[in-house]
Design an enzyme around this catalytic site. Sequence first.
Site, PDB file in Angstrom:
ATOM      1  N   GLU A 185      10.336   1.597  10.229  1.00 22.50           N
ATOM      2  CA  GLU A 185      11.238   2.731  10.000  1.00 22.50           C
ATOM      3  C   GLU A 185      10.408   3.979  10.260  1.00 22.50           C
ATOM      4  O   GLU A 185       9.541   4.324   9.463  1.00 22.50           O
ATOM      5  CB  GLU A 185      11.742   2.736   8.553  1.00 22.50           C
ATOM      6  CG  GLU A 185      12.533   1.516   8.156  1.00 22.50           C
ATOM      7  CD  GLU A 185      13.794   1.343   8.973  1.00 22.50           C
ATOM      8  OE1 GLU A 185      14.329   2.356   9.474  1.00 22.50           O
ATOM      9  OE2 GLU A 185      14.238   0.194   9.132  1.00 22.50           O
ATOM     10  N   CYS A 234      13.375  11.598   6.030  1.00 22.61           N
ATOM     11  CA  CYS A 234      13.557  11.191   7.427  1.00 22.61           C
ATOM     12  C   CYS A 234      15.015  11.364   7.853  1.00 22.61           C
ATOM     13  O   CYS A 234      15.307  11.424   9.045  1.00 22.61           O
ATOM     14  CB  CYS A 234      13.083   9.772   7.645  1.00 22.61           C
ATOM     15  SG  CYS A 234      13.767   8.593   6.479  1.00 22.61           S
ATOM     16  N   LYS A 239       0.837  -1.198   0.000  1.00 20.77           N
ATOM     17  CA  LYS A 239       0.000   0.000   0.000  1.00 20.77           C
ATOM     18  C   LYS A 239       0.868   1.242   0.000  1.00 20.77           C
ATOM     19  O   LYS A 239       1.580   1.514   0.955  1.00 20.77           O
ATOM     20  CB  LYS A 239      -0.882   0.027   1.254  1.00 20.77           C
ATOM     21  CG  LYS A 239      -1.969   1.093   1.143  1.00 20.77           C
ATOM     22  CD  LYS A 239      -2.599   1.452   2.461  1.00 20.77           C
ATOM     23  CE  LYS A 239      -2.042   2.708   3.061  1.00 20.77           C
ATOM     24  NZ  LYS A 239      -2.158   3.902   2.223  1.00 20.77           N
ATOM     25  N   GLU A 295       9.205  16.022  15.606  1.00 18.11           N
ATOM     26  CA  GLU A 295       9.529  15.943  14.182  1.00 18.11           C
ATOM     27  C   GLU A 295       8.626  16.917  13.409  1.00 18.11           C
ATOM     28  O   GLU A 295       7.414  16.736  13.352  1.00 18.11           O
ATOM     29  CB  GLU A 295       9.305  14.510  13.670  1.00 18.11           C
ATOM     30  CG  GLU A 295       9.802  14.323  12.259  1.00 18.11           C
ATOM     31  CD  GLU A 295       9.556  12.923  11.700  1.00 18.11           C
ATOM     32  OE1 GLU A 295       8.488  12.357  11.960  1.00 18.11           O
ATOM     33  OE2 GLU A 295      10.445  12.421  10.982  1.00 18.11           O
TER      34      GLU A 295
HETATM   35  O1  TXE Z   1       2.268   9.378   7.941  1.00 12.83           O
HETATM   36  P1  TXE Z   1       1.636   8.013   8.238  1.00 12.83           P
HETATM   37  P2  TXE Z   1       1.558  10.770   7.691  1.00 12.83           P
HETATM   38  C1  TXE Z   1       6.114  11.629   9.837  1.00 12.83           C
HETATM   39  C2  TXE Z   1       6.084  13.118   9.640  1.00 12.83           C
HETATM   40  C3  TXE Z   1       4.659  13.388   9.299  1.00 12.83           C
HETATM   41  C4  TXE Z   1       3.974  12.375  10.183  1.00 12.83           C
HETATM   42  C5  TXE Z   1       2.612  11.964   9.724  1.00 12.83           C
HETATM   43  O2  TXE Z   1       6.405  13.767  10.838  1.00 12.83           O
HETATM   44  O3  TXE Z   1       4.274  14.676   9.600  1.00 12.83           O
HETATM   45  O4  TXE Z   1       4.799  11.235  10.145  1.00 12.83           O
HETATM   46  O5  TXE Z   1       2.628  11.727   8.335  1.00 12.83           O
HETATM   47  C6  TXE Z   1      -0.279   4.369   6.283  1.00 12.83           C
HETATM   48  N1  TXE Z   1      -2.338   1.098   9.636  1.00 12.83           N
HETATM   49  N2  TXE Z   1       6.557  10.908   8.676  1.00 12.83           N
HETATM   50  O6  TXE Z   1       0.282  10.909   8.436  1.00 12.83           O
HETATM   51  O7  TXE Z   1       0.211   8.165   8.631  1.00 12.83           O
HETATM   52  C7  TXE Z   1      -0.531   5.578   5.405  1.00 12.83           C
HETATM   53  O8  TXE Z   1      -1.675   5.388   4.617  1.00 12.83           O
HETATM   54  C8  TXE Z   1      -1.581   0.854   8.573  1.00 12.83           C
HETATM   55  C9  TXE Z   1       7.914  10.497   8.715  1.00 12.83           C
HETATM   56  O9  TXE Z   1       1.438  10.970   6.262  1.00 12.83           O
HETATM   57  O10 TXE Z   1       2.545   7.304   9.145  1.00 12.83           O
HETATM   58  C10 TXE Z   1       0.762   5.639   4.617  1.00 12.83           C
HETATM   59  O11 TXE Z   1       0.738   4.689   3.562  1.00 12.83           O
HETATM   60  N3  TXE Z   1      -1.107   1.832   7.774  1.00 12.83           N
HETATM   61  C11 TXE Z   1       8.187   9.434   7.737  1.00 12.83           C
HETATM   62  C12 TXE Z   1       1.805   5.228   5.668  1.00 12.83           C
HETATM   63  O12 TXE Z   1       1.075   4.534   6.666  1.00 12.83           O
HETATM   64  C13 TXE Z   1      -1.411   3.093   8.077  1.00 12.83           C
HETATM   65  C14 TXE Z   1       7.581   9.613   6.410  1.00 12.83           C
HETATM   66  C15 TXE Z   1       2.547   6.412   6.312  1.00 12.83           C
HETATM   67  O13 TXE Z   1       1.608   7.336   6.790  1.00 12.83           O
HETATM   68  C16 TXE Z   1      -2.209   3.411   9.192  1.00 12.83           C
HETATM   69  C17 TXE Z   1       6.202  10.045   6.499  1.00 12.83           C
HETATM   70  C18 TXE Z   1      -2.686   2.337   9.996  1.00 12.83           C
HETATM   71  N4  TXE Z   1      -3.417   2.534  11.078  1.00 12.83           N
HETATM   72  C19 TXE Z   1       5.754  10.690   7.610  1.00 12.83           C
HETATM   73  N5  TXE Z   1      -2.337   4.747   9.257  1.00 12.83           N
HETATM   74  C20 TXE Z   1       9.663   9.087   7.674  1.00 12.83           C
HETATM   75  N6  TXE Z   1      10.379   9.261   8.775  1.00 12.83           N
HETATM   76  O14 TXE Z   1      10.158   8.620   6.659  1.00 12.83           O
HETATM   77  C21 TXE Z   1      -1.645   5.270   8.224  1.00 12.83           C
HETATM   78  N7  TXE Z   1      -1.100   4.269   7.489  1.00 12.83           N
END
Ligand code: TXE
Length: 483
Positions: free
Chosen positions: A249, A283, A174, A385
């Site tokens: 990660e 990240c 996904k 973050e």
């Molecule tokens: O990330 P999410 P978001 C950090 C960054 C950002 C914050 C939130 O600070 O502001 O996270 O970002 C899926 N079960 N990073 O909300 O929600 C979602 O659909 C399974 C750092 O965009 O963590 C997407 O495919 N999956 C980071 C993926 O998880 C779920 C990079 C990441 O989304 C889910 C991105 C659930 N319950 C954001 N909920 C890095 N460090 O690389 C969401 N997803």
Amino acid sequence: MKTIENYINGSFKPSTNGESINNINPATGDVYGTIPRSDKTDVENAVKAAENAFSEWSNSSQDYRSRLLLKISNLIEENLSDFALAESMDNGKPLHLATAIDIPRAASNFRFFANAITQFSSDSHESQGRDTINFTLRQPIGIVGCISPWNLPLYLFTWKIAPALAAGNCVIAKPSEVTPMTAYLLSQICKDAGLPDGVLNIVHGYGHEVGQAIVEHPKVKAISFTGGTATGKAIAATAAPMFKKLSLELGGKNPNLIFADCDYEKMLSTTIKSSFANQGQICLCGSRIYVEESIYEKFKADFIEKVKQLKVGHPVHDNVNLGALVSEQHITKVQSYIDYAKTDADAEILYGGERVTLNDYPKGYYMTPCVIELKDNSCKLNQEEIFGPVVCIMPFKDEKQGLALANDSRYGLSCTIWTSDLNRSMRLSQQIQAGIVWVNTWLNRDLRTPFGGVKQSGVGREGGFEALRFFTEPKNVCLDFAP
Ligand code: TXE
């Protein structure tokens, strides 16, 4: 309008419930397509397809799988400009960055694991005097889930899928609902490359719906996730009681430790990149900058002078350094930290942080790069973050204090040290609480090395054989050959 479809059992389909989500171009703020708003039913269909495909795929030779992955890699390279344009449009990152980094790296991920699987080996232990030999089989786990974020969409998506497939697993993947386009292009390429139906299934939709359905499905035996720490915690809460293998990660708040004896010009130009590349949405970006007291004022002046020269603009233009942030929701979050800095006594905004309205694209999500000076490391600007084009700078007196500041964080993904003192770089590398340390460089990646973080930056390691170990189950066989 571009309509994205799920890729399940080798076919392209909308969600079974017929619902969709708008896909927005962050550079313009306009809807430019839709993606399926899939749910449990689509995940169930993907799992069934993966189950049917598993026996043949897992029993195929490494050589066969390697050749298929190489074919996918080549097709990505052949279509590089289409992929790069799609990535830039979906994510807001400069087109030149997607062309030079994101898409070539996605092709490398497939090439790397296509080669790595042909070199992967397992252990054998001869028990001398007992006429037994133990050898370890490394078998594919079965059906695995790969969930990736929006900041490096195809780069991180393929970083998970390629080793999972190379090791002989079937995958339910996904991509982020915010940046689904290149994952869709990848599914078309997998079809063209002749990947057998059901081996890779890509299901689009929201995290709390599709992501959650993947994580809680009893037949999905392992989850590889990259994203926010809060999401990682929620995934672990569901997966751990089901005894699934987990690789997480998560977030980062990485320190840069800059000593007076460093190569100053190299440090300065690299620190600009480590602060603002991809609008600070990597990240591994170094968002906490600590500078030795004796060069602090000089660094401050020179750094701000360079930051002022960075150009914010539509990502398609070659001369743009910062494109758009990924979404309205995300820029609002980043701006809330800037607002906080304006009122907090410990913080002073030295430059930037304003929302930019481009004449031709007034609804795009642009802002100027921001430099904040902090008095106190416990300020939330240095503890949370932000994940945008915002860095905080602070001076330190000596190595001991620099190290203490660097480690004063709940995160521990990476750290960059700038010094010409080899002994110091070794001392610090040993004591820094992080999974990755760069000395006099940044984002210098060899795909064979372990990649991941400590503390709230995650659990487990990706990269090289670590990834192949994660995506295989070791089984020890003890053979008695006594006469
Ligand atoms: O990330 P999410 P978001 C950090 C960054 C950002 C914050 C939130 O600070 O502001 O996270 O970002 C899926 N079960 N990073 O909300 O929600 C979602 O659909 C399974 C750092 O965009 O963590 C997407 O495919 N999956 C980071 C993926 O998880 C779920 C990079 C990441 O989304 C889910 C991105 C659930 N319950 C954001 N909920 C890095 N460090 O690389 C969401 N997803």
